[in-house]
Design a protein around this motif. Structure first.
Motif, PDB file in Angstrom:
ATOM      1  N   ARG A   1      45.997  39.801   2.548  1.00 18.32           N
ATOM      2  CA  ARG A   1      45.420  38.469   2.305  1.00 18.32           C
ATOM      3  C   ARG A   1      44.073  38.328   3.007  1.00 18.32           C
ATOM      4  NH1 ARG A   1      45.791  36.158  -1.499  1.00 18.32           N
ATOM      5  NH2 ARG A   1      45.629  34.056  -0.629  1.00 18.32           N
ATOM      6  N   ARG A   2      43.934  38.955   4.162  1.00 19.22           N
ATOM      7  CA  ARG A   2      42.670  38.872   4.899  1.00 19.22           C
ATOM      8  C   ARG A   2      41.591  39.758   4.278  1.00 19.22           C
ATOM      9  NH1 ARG A   2      44.472  40.391   9.352  1.00 19.22           N
ATOM     10  NH2 ARG A   2      43.683  42.530   9.491  1.00 19.22           N
ATOM     11  N   ARG A   3      41.994  40.970   3.867  1.00 20.43           N
ATOM     12  CA  ARG A   3      41.000  41.939   3.400  1.00 20.43           C
ATOM     13  C   ARG A   3      40.789  41.904   1.883  1.00 20.43           C
ATOM     14  NH1 ARG A   3      42.727  47.449   6.446  1.00 20.43           N
ATOM     15  NH2 ARG A   3      40.716  48.139   5.564  1.00 20.43           N
ATOM     16  N   CYS A   4      41.777  41.417   1.153  1.00 16.42           N
ATOM     17  CA  CYS A   4      41.682  41.343  -0.315  1.00 16.42           C
ATOM     18  C   CYS A   4      42.203  39.979  -0.770  1.00 16.42           C
ATOM     19  CB  CYS A   4      42.494  42.442  -0.977  1.00 16.42           C
ATOM     20  SG  CYS A   4      42.215  44.091  -0.311  1.00 16.42           S
ATOM     21  N   PRO A   5      41.495  38.905  -0.445  1.00 15.72           N
ATOM     22  CA  PRO A   5      42.007  37.558  -0.707  1.00 15.72           C
ATOM     23  C   PRO A   5      42.294  37.267  -2.175  1.00 15.72           C
ATOM     24  CG  PRO A   5      39.672  37.510  -0.122  1.00 15.72           C
ATOM     25  CD  PRO A   5      40.164  38.892   0.182  1.00 15.72           C
ATOM     26  N   GLN A   6      41.696  38.065  -3.081  1.00 19.32           N
ATOM     27  CA  GLN A   6      41.938  37.835  -4.505  1.00 19.32           C
ATOM     28  C   GLN A   6      43.259  38.436  -4.963  1.00 19.32           C
ATOM     29  OE1 GLN A   6      40.061  40.196  -3.302  1.00 19.32           O
ATOM     30  NE2 GLN A   6      40.759  42.045  -4.358  1.00 19.32           N
ATOM     31  N   THR A   7      43.869  39.301  -4.160  1.00 19.25           N
ATOM     32  CA  THR A   7      45.120  39.961  -4.539  1.00 19.25           C
ATOM     33  C   THR A   7      46.307  39.047  -4.261  1.00 19.25           C
ATOM     34  OG1 THR A   7      44.236  42.176  -4.118  1.00 19.25           O
ATOM     35  CG2 THR A   7      46.640  41.931  -4.095  1.00 19.25           C
ATOM     36  N   ARG A   8      47.123  38.839  -5.263  1.00 25.70           N
ATOM     37  CA  ARG A   8      48.338  38.043  -5.124  1.00 25.70           C
ATOM     38  C   ARG A   8      49.512  38.991  -4.871  1.00 25.70           C
ATOM     39  NH1 ARG A   8      48.659  32.945  -4.526  1.00 25.70           N
ATOM     40  NH2 ARG A   8      49.717  32.251  -6.413  1.00 25.70           N
ATOM     41  N   ILE A   9      50.424  38.593  -4.021  1.00 27.28           N
ATOM     42  CA  ILE A   9      51.495  39.487  -3.580  1.00 27.28           C
ATOM     43  C   ILE A   9      52.850  38.976  -4.068  1.00 27.28           C
ATOM     44  CG2 ILE A   9      52.653  40.521  -1.589  1.00 27.28           C
ATOM     45  CD1 ILE A   9      49.940  40.094  -0.101  1.00 27.28           C
ATOM     46  N   VAL A  10      53.537  39.840  -4.805  1.00 28.12           N
ATOM     47  CA  VAL A  10      54.886  39.547  -5.295  1.00 28.12           C
ATOM     48  C   VAL A  10      55.859  40.421  -4.510  1.00 28.12           C
ATOM     49  CG1 VAL A  10      56.464  39.631  -7.260  1.00 28.12           C
ATOM     50  CG2 VAL A  10      54.070  38.948  -7.602  1.00 28.12           C
ATOM     51  N   VAL A  11      56.746  39.803  -3.763  1.00 25.34           N
ATOM     52  CA  VAL A  11      57.715  40.526  -2.937  1.00 25.34           C
ATOM     53  C   VAL A  11      58.963  40.825  -3.760  1.00 25.34           C
ATOM     54  CG1 VAL A  11      59.223  40.383  -0.922  1.00 25.34           C
ATOM     55  CG2 VAL A  11      56.880  39.508  -0.796  1.00 25.34           C
ATOM     56  N   LEU A  12      59.404  42.088  -3.706  1.00 27.76           N
ATOM     57  CA  LEU A  12      60.640  42.500  -4.368  1.00 27.76           C
ATOM     58  C   LEU A  12      61.628  42.950  -3.307  1.00 27.76           C
ATOM     59  CD1 LEU A  12      59.204  44.632  -7.315  1.00 27.76           C
ATOM     60  CD2 LEU A  12      60.067  42.301  -7.426  1.00 27.76           C
ATOM     61  N   THR A  13      62.871  42.487  -3.387  1.00 31.63           N
ATOM     62  CA  THR A  13      63.845  42.836  -2.352  1.00 31.63           C
ATOM     63  C   THR A  13      65.259  42.772  -2.895  1.00 31.63           C
ATOM     64  OG1 THR A  13      64.669  42.246  -0.153  1.00 31.63           O
ATOM     65  CG2 THR A  13      63.959  40.443  -1.560  1.00 31.63           C
ATOM     66  N   MET A  14      66.153  43.511  -2.234  1.00 31.55           N
ATOM     67  CA  MET A  14      67.577  43.428  -2.542  1.00 31.55           C
ATOM     68  C   MET A  14      68.262  42.413  -1.649  1.00 31.55           C
ATOM     69  SD  MET A  14      68.479  45.292  -5.082  1.00 31.55           S
ATOM     70  CE  MET A  14      70.261  45.255  -4.831  1.00 31.55           C
ATOM     71  N   HIS A  15      67.560  41.911  -0.645  1.00 31.39           N
ATOM     72  CA  HIS A  15      68.150  40.995   0.322  1.00 31.39           C
ATOM     73  C   HIS A  15      67.541  39.609   0.174  1.00 31.39           C
ATOM     74  CE1 HIS A  15      69.929  44.538   2.109  1.00 31.39           C
ATOM     75  NE2 HIS A  15      68.737  45.096   2.110  1.00 31.39           N
TER      76      HIS A  15
END
Length: 225
Positions: free
Chosen positions: A78-92
């Motif tokens: 988020r700090r270095r690539c503010p245009q990138t959106r992050i989708v978290v994938l998890t089993m928990h």
């Protein structure tokens, strides 16, 4: 605010340490018109490096990987690539983990058991709208957890951290724990670091004692395998 033109290509980086799972997601995404997988990583550090290198629209991020923990990956991206959106994938679906990662800047939190249509919709939505926040998890995960008794700063252990702590209480080594939980030994060590920080512990014995006192694990656990 719109990020990606609806008619444009959504550039994606995959970050997951399970090669077969990552390959399956890649193949699935490449069948979607307008999606392009531009990079893949198998560690937290690699996720950051690929995000910086490729400036993707979306980073699909596994929660448990060797190297940097997911929260630090999100902060750095988020700090270095503010245009990138992050989708978290998890089993928990631990509420504490979900809220921690959303607070760090994740745009979506999805279960690895989500349907194809849910993952595709989430990627499209967060890539198109900088304000979108999406959840595809059990309803119980949405509730913010209460802090542990006696402190407002500590957070409860995640389900996986509790699993690790129970095995520690049974005197299993890091290697044995990794084998039993089907994770890497580096991931076990990262869980230990998080456990110590959350419990204010300085050793395995101290962590077990404090967890038993707080009733995070059964006091009977700790007799060894």
């Amino acid at each position: 605010m719109t990020l990606v033109d609806p008619a444009g290509t959504v550039r994606i980086v995959l970050a997951d340490d399970h090669t077969l799972f990552r390959a399956g997601i890649r193949e699935m995404l490449l069948t979607v018109e307008g999606f392009d997988v531009v990079g893949e990583a198998s560690t937290g550090d690699g996720a950051v490096l690929h995000a910086v290198r490729y400036s993707p629209d979306v980073l699909l991020l596994d929660v448990e990987m060797p190297g940097l923990a997911a929260d630090e990956v999100i902060r750095q991206v988020r700090r270095r690539c503010p245009q990138t959106r992050i989708v978290v994938l998890t089993m928990h679906h631990d509420p504490a983990v979900m809220h921690q990662l959303l607070d760090c800047g994740a745009a979506a939190f999805l279960s690895k058991t989500s349907l194809r249509i849910e993952l595709v919709a989430a990627v499209r939505a967060v890539a198109a709208d900088a304000e979108a926040v999406l959840l595809a998890v059990p309803r119980a995960s949405v509730r913010r957890p209460e802090p542990l008794a006696g402190t407002a700063r500590r957070t409860p252990l995640t389900d996986r951290e509790t699993d690790v702590l129970r095995l520690i209480a049974q005197a299993f080594s890091n290697g044995q724990i990794a084998t039993r939980l089907h994770i890497s030994e580096a991931t076990v060590k990262r869980h230990l670091t998080n456990i110590y920080a959350k419990l204010g512990a300085v050793s395995r014995v101290d962590a077990i004692r404090k967890a038993q006192t707080a009733r995070l694990i059964d006091p009977a656990e700790g007799a060894g395998p």
